[in-house]
Structure formats: structure tokens, C-alpha cells
Design a protein around this motif. Structure first.
Motif, short mmCIF file in Angstrom:
data_model
loop_
_atom_site.label_atom_id
_atom_site.label_comp_id
_atom_site.label_asym_id
_atom_site.label_seq_id
_atom_site.Cartn_x
_atom_site.Cartn_y
_atom_site.Cartn_z
N LEU A 26 10.93 -15.89 37.14
CA LEU A 26 10.96 -16.52 35.82
C LEU A 26 12.33 -16.37 35.15
O LEU A 26 12.65 -17.12 34.22
CB LEU A 26 9.87 -15.93 34.92
CG LEU A 26 8.44 -16.24 35.34
CD1 LEU A 26 7.46 -15.54 34.40
CD2 LEU A 26 8.19 -17.73 35.36
N LEU A 27 13.13 -15.42 35.61
CA LEU A 27 14.48 -15.25 35.06
C LEU A 27 15.42 -16.35 35.52
O LEU A 27 16.51 -16.52 34.96
CB LEU A 27 15.04 -13.88 35.44
CG LEU A 27 14.31 -12.68 34.87
CD1 LEU A 27 14.91 -11.40 35.42
CD2 LEU A 27 14.37 -12.70 33.36
N TRP A 28 15.02 -17.10 36.55
CA TRP A 28 15.88 -18.19 37.03
C TRP A 28 15.96 -19.33 36.02
O TRP A 28 16.97 -20.04 35.97
CB TRP A 28 15.38 -18.71 38.38
CG TRP A 28 15.74 -17.80 39.48
CD1 TRP A 28 14.91 -16.96 40.15
CD2 TRP A 28 17.04 -17.58 40.03
NE1 TRP A 28 15.60 -16.24 41.08
CE2 TRP A 28 16.92 -16.61 41.03
CE3 TRP A 28 18.30 -18.12 39.76
CZ2 TRP A 28 18.01 -16.17 41.78
CZ3 TRP A 28 19.38 -17.67 40.50
CH2 TRP A 28 19.22 -16.71 41.49
N ILE A 29 14.94 -19.52 35.22
CA ILE A 29 14.95 -20.62 34.24
C ILE A 29 16.08 -20.44 33.23
O ILE A 29 16.91 -21.34 33.07
CB ILE A 29 13.57 -20.75 33.55
CG1 ILE A 29 12.51 -21.12 34.60
CG2 ILE A 29 13.61 -21.78 32.43
CD1 ILE A 29 11.10 -21.01 34.12
N PRO A 30 16.19 -19.29 32.52
CA PRO A 30 17.33 -19.15 31.61
C PRO A 30 18.66 -19.04 32.36
O PRO A 30 19.69 -19.48 31.85
CB PRO A 30 17.04 -17.88 30.82
CG PRO A 30 15.92 -17.20 31.51
CD PRO A 30 15.25 -18.18 32.38
N ALA A 31 18.64 -18.51 33.58
CA ALA A 31 19.89 -18.41 34.33
C ALA A 31 20.44 -19.79 34.67
O ALA A 31 21.65 -20.02 34.60
CB ALA A 31 19.67 -17.60 35.60
N ILE A 32 19.56 -20.70 35.03
CA ILE A 32 20.01 -22.07 35.33
C ILE A 32 20.52 -22.76 34.07
O ILE A 32 21.52 -23.46 34.11
CB ILE A 32 18.86 -22.87 35.99
CG1 ILE A 32 18.61 -22.32 37.39
CG2 ILE A 32 19.17 -24.35 36.02
CD1 ILE A 32 17.39 -22.89 38.06
N SER A 35 23.93 -21.26 33.23
CA SER A 35 24.91 -21.19 34.32
C SER A 35 26.25 -21.85 33.99
O SER A 35 27.28 -21.31 34.40
CB SER A 35 24.32 -21.77 35.60
OG SER A 35 24.00 -23.13 35.44
N PRO A 36 26.31 -22.97 33.27
CA PRO A 36 27.65 -23.50 32.95
C PRO A 36 28.48 -22.52 32.12
O PRO A 36 29.67 -22.31 32.39
CB PRO A 36 27.37 -24.78 32.16
CG PRO A 36 26.00 -25.18 32.56
CD PRO A 36 25.27 -23.91 32.84
N LEU A 37 27.85 -21.90 31.15
CA LEU A 37 28.56 -20.92 30.32
C LEU A 37 28.96 -19.70 31.14
O LEU A 37 30.08 -19.19 31.02
CB LEU A 37 27.69 -20.50 29.13
CG LEU A 37 28.28 -19.45 28.20
CD1 LEU A 37 29.53 -19.99 27.53
CD2 LEU A 37 27.26 -19.01 27.18
N MET A 38 28.06 -19.23 32.01
CA MET A 38 28.37 -18.06 32.84
C MET A 38 29.53 -18.37 33.80
O MET A 38 30.38 -17.51 34.03
CB MET A 38 27.14 -17.62 33.63
CG MET A 38 26.06 -17.02 32.76
SD MET A 38 24.66 -16.28 33.65
CE MET A 38 24.03 -17.62 34.61
N LEU A 39 29.57 -19.58 34.34
CA LEU A 39 30.67 -19.94 35.25
C LEU A 39 32.01 -20.01 34.53
O LEU A 39 33.03 -19.57 35.06
CB LEU A 39 30.37 -21.26 35.94
CG LEU A 39 29.36 -21.19 37.07
CD1 LEU A 39 29.05 -22.58 37.59
CD2 LEU A 39 29.87 -20.32 38.19
#
Length: 86
Positions: A26-32, A35-39
Motif C-alpha cells: 500500500l506504500l507504493w501508491i503514495p510513492a508512485i 516519484s517525480p518530486l523524489m527524482l
């Protein structure tokens, strides 16, 4: 393979133990979504630290994929904590 579930088991000799199943998928939803900001942040940090950003992404991915099978046991003052990542 990425980790899907974490099991946290807390055992106290004076009380009933606590066992939590945490769905990591379920943590993949906020990670996706983030992801643009994290990159952008990762590329900025890599440029500032003179590190190859693609190698840094590869290292983070390798660490994430090696988490399944992790088994951490901590015992202190009679209390036991077990963390397993499946």
C-alpha cells in the motif's frame, strides 16, 4: 522482488503479545504519486554530491529488492521484538 508485507511481533512476558501485519504494497501508491518530486530531489542531491544519479537509483532499487527475507530480532529486559519482511 519488492517487499509486500512486514510482520512485527512484540512479546512482553507480563502482557499479551502484539502481532501486526503491515501491508507494504500500500506504500507504493503514495510513492508512485511522489516519484517525480523524489527524482528531482535525488538528481539535485547527486549533482551536489558529484554522484552518478543512475547508479544511485540502481543502488536504492537493489536495497529495496533485497529486503524480503529480512529477519530482525531484538531482546532487551525480557521484551522481544521480531520484525520480518516478506
Amino acid at each position: 522482488m519488492t517487499p509486500n508485507i512486514a510482520i512485527v511481533h512484540v512479546h512482553n512476558p507480563h502482557r499479551r503479545g502484539l502481532k501486526l501485519w503491515i501491508p507494504l504494497f500500500l506504500l507504493w501508491i503514495p510513492a508512485i504519486l511522489l516519484s517525480p518530486l523524489m527524482l528531482i530531489v535525488l538528481f539535485g542531491l547527486c549533482i551536489a554530491g558529484e554522484v552518478d544519479p543512475f547508479r544511485a537509483i540502481r543502488v536504492f532499487w537493489d536495497i529495496l529488492c533485497s529486503l524480503p527475507g529480512t529477519d530482525v530480532r531484538v531482546i532487551a529486559d525480557g521484551n522481544k521484538i521480531l520484525v520480518r519482511i516478506l
